[in-house]
Design an enzyme around this catalytic site. Structure first.
Site, PDB file in Angstrom:
ATOM      1  CG  LEU A 333      -1.951  -1.075   1.341  1.00 38.20           C
ATOM      2  CD1 LEU A 333      -2.566  -1.091   2.722  1.00 38.20           C
ATOM      3  CD2 LEU A 333      -3.020  -0.872   0.281  1.00 38.20           C
ATOM      4  N   GLY A 334       2.057   1.116   0.535  1.00 41.15           N
ATOM      5  CA  GLY A 334       2.925   2.288   0.586  1.00 41.15           C
ATOM      6  C   GLY A 334       4.143   2.007   1.431  1.00 41.15           C
ATOM      7  N   GLY A 336       6.397   3.964   4.334  1.00 39.66           N
ATOM      8  CA  GLY A 336       6.502   5.142   5.195  1.00 39.66           C
ATOM      9  C   GLY A 336       7.843   5.182   5.890  1.00 39.66           C
ATOM     10  CG  PHE A 338       7.689   4.522  11.541  1.00 33.63           C
ATOM     11  CD1 PHE A 338       8.605   4.678  12.574  1.00 33.63           C
ATOM     12  CD2 PHE A 338       6.814   5.551  11.265  1.00 33.63           C
ATOM     13  CE1 PHE A 338       8.636   5.836  13.320  1.00 33.63           C
ATOM     14  CE2 PHE A 338       6.836   6.707  12.016  1.00 33.63           C
ATOM     15  CZ  PHE A 338       7.747   6.865  13.042  1.00 33.63           C
ATOM     16  CB  VAL A 341       1.757  -0.129   4.856  1.00 38.03           C
ATOM     17  CG1 VAL A 341       0.454  -0.580   5.497  1.00 38.03           C
ATOM     18  CG2 VAL A 341       2.457   0.866   5.762  1.00 38.03           C
ATOM     19  CG  ASP A 452       6.099  12.459  10.083  1.00 34.33           C
ATOM     20  OD1 ASP A 452       6.099  13.567   9.500  1.00 34.33           O
ATOM     21  OD2 ASP A 452       6.467  11.403   9.535  1.00 34.33           O
TER      22      ASP A 452
END
Ligand SMILES: *[C@@H]1O[C@H](CO)[C@@H](O)[C@H](O)[C@H]1NC(C)=O
Ligand SMILES: *[C@@H]1O[C@H](CO)[C@@H](O)[C@H](O)[C@H]1NC(C)=O
Ligand SMILES: *[C@@H]1O[C@H](CO)[C@@H](O)[C@H](O)[C@H]1NC(C)=O
Ligand SMILES: *[C@@H]1O[C@H](CO)[C@@H](O)[C@H](O)[C@H]1NC(C)=O
Ligand SMILES: *[C@@H]1O[C@H](CO)[C@@H](O)[C@H](O)[C@H]1NC(C)=O
Length: 645
Positions: A333-334, A336, A338, A341, A452
């Site tokens: 999904l993406g 990030g 961290f 995902v 953030d």
């Protein structure tokens, strides 16, 4: 001095729903707590003579002198007893006497010879100690929220928030430290009381109530809540009347003066909630404003603390692997700050978002991982993404979240679906995001600073309601990974100047980022994109452009051209821009707390009272500054500032 060590013989009884409360002849014997000290008086016979004598004295004061508050002491023998009784002022003296009698019986349920105890009912409270310490507040605060949610369309939550703040401000200034108010909301009313022990100083009363007030904010928008610190302060609100209308007190004279200090930021008059004229005073005396000095998490409650938290669900690695088809790129999904995902479909058909944290040496931080995940998975708010559980296997640390069908806000502002949000939807996102942040900062057990906030971290559900993601994660990364990011975890264009430049972190850094996101939502312009301004041909990025337009009184120029002017209320748009500018002021102290933002958004006719001061403009000859933004890959400030426009 003997310190009271309260042994938790705490009875937090579930609420019973009673429709008929506050009638004459109801002493409100609904037991909230009984707590007994763990110490025994050495000489039982002396102790009981003293206890009986002081309780008899209290009884006499209530019945023959018609008092709602009394103290008594019996000290002529060894094992002295100091006792205090407080009855809610809205009860009749007969009801107070009944409540005292019940309390005096109940308090003897502590084991034989217990040298200190207190019992709290809705209607009254009774306390005895072996020393005279009635002017001290304790830290054993309790909060009990009702389990029914009020109808949001009535504005119950926002009005309730204001009611509680007002009570906290007014009650310490009222002689006798008691106030009861009834505030209309559409379709009903909010009944609320606050009370302090009369032996308190005004400052003690304010401290105590501000503590209760901020915990009880977490009960809203549920239909009732109670918060109390047994030694001496009590607050309660409910949509069901629990006192007669003629017991209410007009607290407005006590709100006009502002607070104890002179650090009042602005006064807003005439914020209309359901027709009621309220005087709203936003001053820096709320506890979260004081807390913001310290960037650390601060425990908010002692009793209802960490032990109350439920553990997170543990997922099996093999199940997550299957759900994401072995973390297939197609399911991604993406990516990030961290980690990546993935969309996952569990065996039972449930769709989840699976976040694989950037790997590293996790062994050292296993306990911390557990406790952080436990904490985050207990954050429940409709504007925050739910953490469902976790998985830790070998070096892998995986978090499983609620899946959000509509992905993130940035896609709707600058991406594929640009221009598809109307004003109402944008406004709801602005308000919902403020509510989510308020919860993180001020209403959860500990204060969580997001660090953030950006449009990419605000996800949208099917109804396009916002849910903030990625909160509380900074502590989950192992030392080597988190070093750079936690010193300044943020994204260019959204990060507060004091945090970028000096690493000073507080809730107000989130307020700043929130203000930037609000400007993005209104303008459809990315915070870092340079836009050519028509009249003088200057290149401007978003914040500077917004400020210039504000100074020229041309705020509507900022509005996204894809919005139809017939579909928004110009005054409302201007108000939201002004609020965003308040949030992005140079001085963190001048920025409103997020709860204040919620109040401002809910008020009308405020524009003329808001005077944002100028933001700091970080120079825009942007060069990546690797030490600070190593992870984001975006270009960033070279840390010079300019105060000129
Ligand atoms: C709410 O509280 C009432 C009364 O204590 C109880 O009967 C009911 O089951 C509770 N509802 C939920 C959803 O917990
Ligand atoms: C308690 O104190 C009384 C008088 O002070 C004394 O007569 C009695 O013996 C004491 N009892 C005990 C158990 O110490
Ligand atoms: C104190 O009062 C209780 C209950 O009223 C009674 O049982 C007890 O005997 C009394 N004790 C003394 C020492 O008077
Ligand atoms: C205290 O004792 C009374 C009987 O003396 C009993 O009815 C009541 O439930 C007890 N309270 C608690 C909290 O145990
Ligand atoms: C307040 O109203 C109640 C009825 O709701 C009445 O019984 C009582 O006398 C009134 N008290 C005062 C002080 O007017």
């Amino acid at each position: 001095m003997v310190q009271l060590k309260v042994v938790a013989l705490t009875l937090l009884v579930l609420w019973s729903w009673r429709n008929f409360e506050g009638a004459v002849g109801d002493p409100q014997l609904y037991l909230l707590t009984l707590e007994c000290s763990g110490f025994m008086a050495p000489n039982l016979s002396n102790f009981y003579q003293n206890l009986n004598a002081s309780l008899a004295d209290l009884r006499a004061q209530v019945t023959s002198q018609s008092r709602h508050f009394a103290t008594a002491q019996s000290t002529s023998r060894t094992d002295p007893v100091y006792a205090m009784f407080q009855c809610r002022n809205y009860l009749s003296i007969t009801d107070c006497a009944t409540c005292l009698a019940a309390a005096a019986t109940e308090i003897r349920n502590c084991s034989v010879g217990t040298n200190g105890a207190h019992v709290v009912y809705d209607g009254c409270f009774l306390r005895y100690e072996s020393t005279d310490s009635f002017n001290q507040i304790s830290s054993s605060s309790h909060t009990l929220c009702g389990n029914q949610t009020a109808d949001e369309s009535t504005g119950y939550g926002a009005v309730g928030q204001q009611v509680l703040m007002d009570l906290q401000i007014a009650t310490p200034k009222i002689s006798g430290y008691f106030a009861a108010t009834k505030t209309q909301v559409s379709g009903g009313a909010i009944y609320a009381v606050a009370q302090c022990a009369e032996t308190f100083t005004q400052d003690n009363c304010l401290d105590c109530l501000s503590n209760e007030q901020s915990s009880m904010q977490g009960c809203l928008p549920n239909t009732n809540g109670r918060a109390f610190d047994p030694p001496g302060c009590f607050m309660r609100y409910s949509e069901t009347p629990f006192f007669a209308d003629n017991q209410t007190i007009d607290i407005s004279p006590f709100l006009k003066q502002g607070g104890v200090g002179s650090n009042k930021k602005w006064v807003i008059i005439g914020c209309g909630f359901g027709g009621a004229l309220l005087v709203v005073i936003l001053i820096s005396l709320f506890p979260w404003n004081r807390r913001s000095q310290s960037p650390k998490r601060t425990p908010r409650r002692s009793i209802m603390g960490a032990t109350d938290l439920n553990g997170p669900t543990k997922y099996r690695y093999s199940d997550l692997k299957a759900a994401t088809k072995n973390f297939n790129e197609k399911n991604k999904l993406g990516e990030g700050g961290f980690g990546a995902v993935y969309k996952g479909t569990m065996k039972n058909g449930k769709v989840v978002a699976v976040k694989k944290l950037i790997s590293g040496d996790f062994n050292k931080v296993d306990d911390e991982f557990e406790s952080e995940v436990t904490l985050i998975s207990n954050v429940h708010h409709r504007n925050l993404v739910r953490l469902l559980g976790c998985c830790s296997e070998g070096q892998e640390r995986i978090l499983v979240y609620q899946y959000m069908a509509n992905t993130s806000l940035d896609k709707f502002l600058f991406g594929k679906r640009k221009g598809s949000l109307n004003w109402k939807q944008r406004y709801d996102i602005i308000l919902g995001t403020a509510r989510g942040l308020t919860y993180l900062h001020e209403e959860f057990h500990v204060s969580i600073i997001h660090r953030d906030i950006k449009s990419g971290n605000i996800l949208l559900d099917e109804q396009l309601q916002p849910k903030i993601s990625d909160f509380g994660l900074a502590k989950l990364l192992p030392e080597d990974q988190s070093h750079v990011r936690t010193r300044v975890a943020g994204t260019l264009g959204y990060t507060a100047p004091e945090y970028v430049l000096h690493g000073q972190l507080s809730e107000k850094a989130d307020t700043y980022s929130y203000g930037i996101v609000a400007l993005e939502i209104i303008s459809g312009q990315k915070s870092t994109d340079v836009k050519v301004v028509d009249d003088d041909g200057d290149e401007e990025y978003l914040l500077r452009r917004a400020w210039k337009l504000y100074e020229r009184g041309m705020l509507l120029e900022l509005v996204d051209k894809s919005l139809d002017p017939n579909n928004y209320d110009a005054e409302e748009v201007k108000k939201v821009i002004a609020i965003a500018l308040l949030c992005t002021q140079a001085s963190a102290a001048m920025r409103p707390a997020m709860s204040e933002v919620v109040v401002l958004l809910n008020c009308n006719n405020l524009l003329e009272h808001m005077r944002p001061s100028m933001p700091i403009f970080i120079e825009s000859n942007l060069r990546p500054h690797r030490d600070i933004f190593a992870s984001t890959g975006s270009s960033t400030s070279n840390a010079t500032t300019s105060n000129s426009i």
